[in-house]
Enzyme design. Sequence first.
Site, PDB file in Angstrom:
ATOM      1  CG  ASP A   1      -2.016   0.921   1.209  1.00  0.00           C
ATOM      2  OD1 ASP A   1      -2.375   1.338   0.094  1.00  0.00           O
ATOM      3  OD2 ASP A   1      -2.549   1.271   2.285  1.00  0.00           O
TER       4      ASP A   1
ATOM      5  CG  ASP B   1      -3.334   4.026  -3.361  1.00  0.00           C
ATOM      6  OD1 ASP B   1      -4.195   3.178  -3.668  1.00  0.00           O
ATOM      7  OD2 ASP B   1      -3.482   4.840  -2.449  1.00  0.00           O
ATOM      8  CD  GLU B   2      -5.641  -1.108  -2.056  1.00  0.00           C
ATOM      9  OE1 GLU B   2      -5.464  -2.080  -1.299  1.00  0.00           O
ATOM     10  OE2 GLU B   2      -6.617  -0.356  -1.961  1.00  0.00           O
TER      11      GLU B   2
END
Lengths: 393, 379
Positions: free
Chosen positions: A13, A109-110
Amino acid sequence: MSEFGHKIIFHIDMDAFFASCEEAIRPELKNKPLVVGGTKEDKRSIVACPNYLARAKGVRTAMPLTKAMALVPEANFIRSTKGLYSDYSKKVREIFYKYTPVVQPMSVDEAFLDVTEVLHLHNNDHIKLAEIIKNEIKSTLKITCSIGIAANKICAKIGSKFNKPDGITVVPFGKEKEFLAELTIDKIPGAGKATQDKLKKYGIIKIGDILKYNKSFYENEIGIHTSFLINVASGKSSDKVSEFGEDRKSLSKENTFWEDTDDRDFLQSELYYLMERCCQKLRSINTKSRTITVKVKYFDFKVNQKSFTGKKYSNVETDFYDDAVELMDKMLVKKKKLRLLGIKFSELVKGDAAMQENMFDDVDKKENLLKKIDKIRKKYNYDVVKFGRTFKI
Amino acid sequence: MKFSVKGDKLAEYLSKLNSVIPSRSPLPILDNILFDLKGNELKLLASDLEIFIRTTLEVEGKKDGRVAIPARRLLDISRTLTSASLSVEVNDKNRITIKTSNGKYTIGGEPAEDFPSPEEKSDLHTINLDGHTFKRYLSKTIHAVNTDELRRNMSGVLMDVNRNELKFVATDGFRLAKIIKKDFKKQSEIEEKIIIPLKTGQHIMKLNNNDDSNIEFDDIDLKVSFSDVEIYSKLIDDSFPSYENVIPKDNDKILKVSKILLSDSLKRALIFADVITKRVRLEIKSGSMEIKADNPEIVSEGEETIECTFVSNSGSEDFDKSPFVIAFNASYLLDAVSQMETEEINISFGNSSKAAITTPSKQADNEDFIELIMPVRVG
């Protein structure tokens, strides 16, 4: 399987991703609270991402910008930079692929990484491998991430939040249930405020508390489906990291207006625009839908939504537009201006399956035309081709 | 107004009008039936403003007059007094009194002037059709009428009066039913195409007991008279899609199959098919047709095999055709098959994205009936 007899899943993350990307390209923003989402003039915007210094002062994602301004007036307030985050996201993903081919991106973003089969290249040391990945991202891109390591996806995801920013957390293999037991229920991904409130009424504060009751109690007494919650509390979840992601169940898009409005023409244009964007996405992944849901948020933040399931699957916006307008019209109430309009396509199918041909309507012709327009828009920008219906916006 | 009539006779005529009376009307007067008595002839008129239906019955008239009477209450009472002789009398204040040998009932009516009346036009085109043809041609096509409100030009049955042909056509874009009367004798110079609205067609089919019909029309209005019924309706003021171009002329695979076997199989397939797309896959080869349906959402699937043969245009068996797969909405296919009146039916195919055409294995005399069905993509 690893030598542990189970899979080793990383959930990576990125830390305050948008803010970190901005700081990476504009180092002068560092060491001061930063709020990405809008400048001080953008009074109706919401916070897209605060950096950690702004978070320390109470700023949160999706908070109205005006509130953030009241909390940290000294912060830098900037609009998001177009293209920057997807650019960085791609670069981050390239780093992941250097270490394992089994990557499931969850958002910009992960991502989940299954490192089970590559661990032997790193002396079967999962912590070492996590550090290598983290350090490479930090040194090449100047941004940080946090990594959760576990035998399944949910535990890895909860783990990555455990030690933020720039941390590594291992959820002890075989002791997942014990690890989770003491965490509060808000740590469960996907358990929204409504579910949390319902659970709290019955004294369920920690994840471990969930196991106090059985499934039928939850379904009959509380009225929520809890197989997922009970599995999480027991430390069980899927360990399948799929490169293509989970099967997509729906696709949606919504927009908050600069000012509240009840201008029906404008709303129709906006609706068409949102449908265009969704259908463009559906076409790009060769998927069709037959259920549309129109969502409205009134000036007083109350939300209403209505759905319609048609007879045929399509990814052509004009096939849904009239029904969508009808749904929207049903929710337009006198003296209640809208602040947000959204559209969702669900009941998705891949490919051409089950398309009913129409003798007077060349479906392919319409779809092919739109696909060509999609290409042009992708190459230049959305505005180079516009339909009459969206001229107003 | 004053007359006598048997209860069952009144009930019979009132119920003919019942279906046109709107269940919820913005105009309360439409909840009534207009009674108009002249001599022994009682005319009853009901309407939903789009359609007017008038029936005429013989009564024992005693005093002429007109009044609008609440339909529901009158029908309910007359249905329970079928064997009684009713004496109906209306006073100046539109109060209706119904007397039997041992009872008396009073209903408040409305002034006749408040009831709308159909426009009577004198310069309409006229054609006469024997009742059998009119009802048959409507019933062969009406199931294919489009029911969604968006495409108005398809929401009725096209009646195409031609020099020496009479055609009835209906379509919803997914299927098309067309029936031609080849021995139609033109009765005047008229060559007209009109679109009869679905609801009007349904009323005609319900009320016409194969009675000879007088059909009068212009561009806007239609009046159909048969037996003791007159139906007034607006026509659909739009142009019917040009359907001739979409009927394939080169479907080269002609399949002969038993009507009953295919329709029974399709009924079963429907139970297992997706509830909305109703898709069935037909895997066809010479000698057999496999019919498959599935609905992964509820983990159901079904398949069965029935006999069929490829035939040539002349009807003899054709062994040269290669196997192929095509999918349909089972409901549409079943509708089409049900309309065929022969034990065996022919279905012709081009390829899996082209329309299939069903026809009876032998057409009725001087008639040409086809039903075209668009496939669903196999995927």
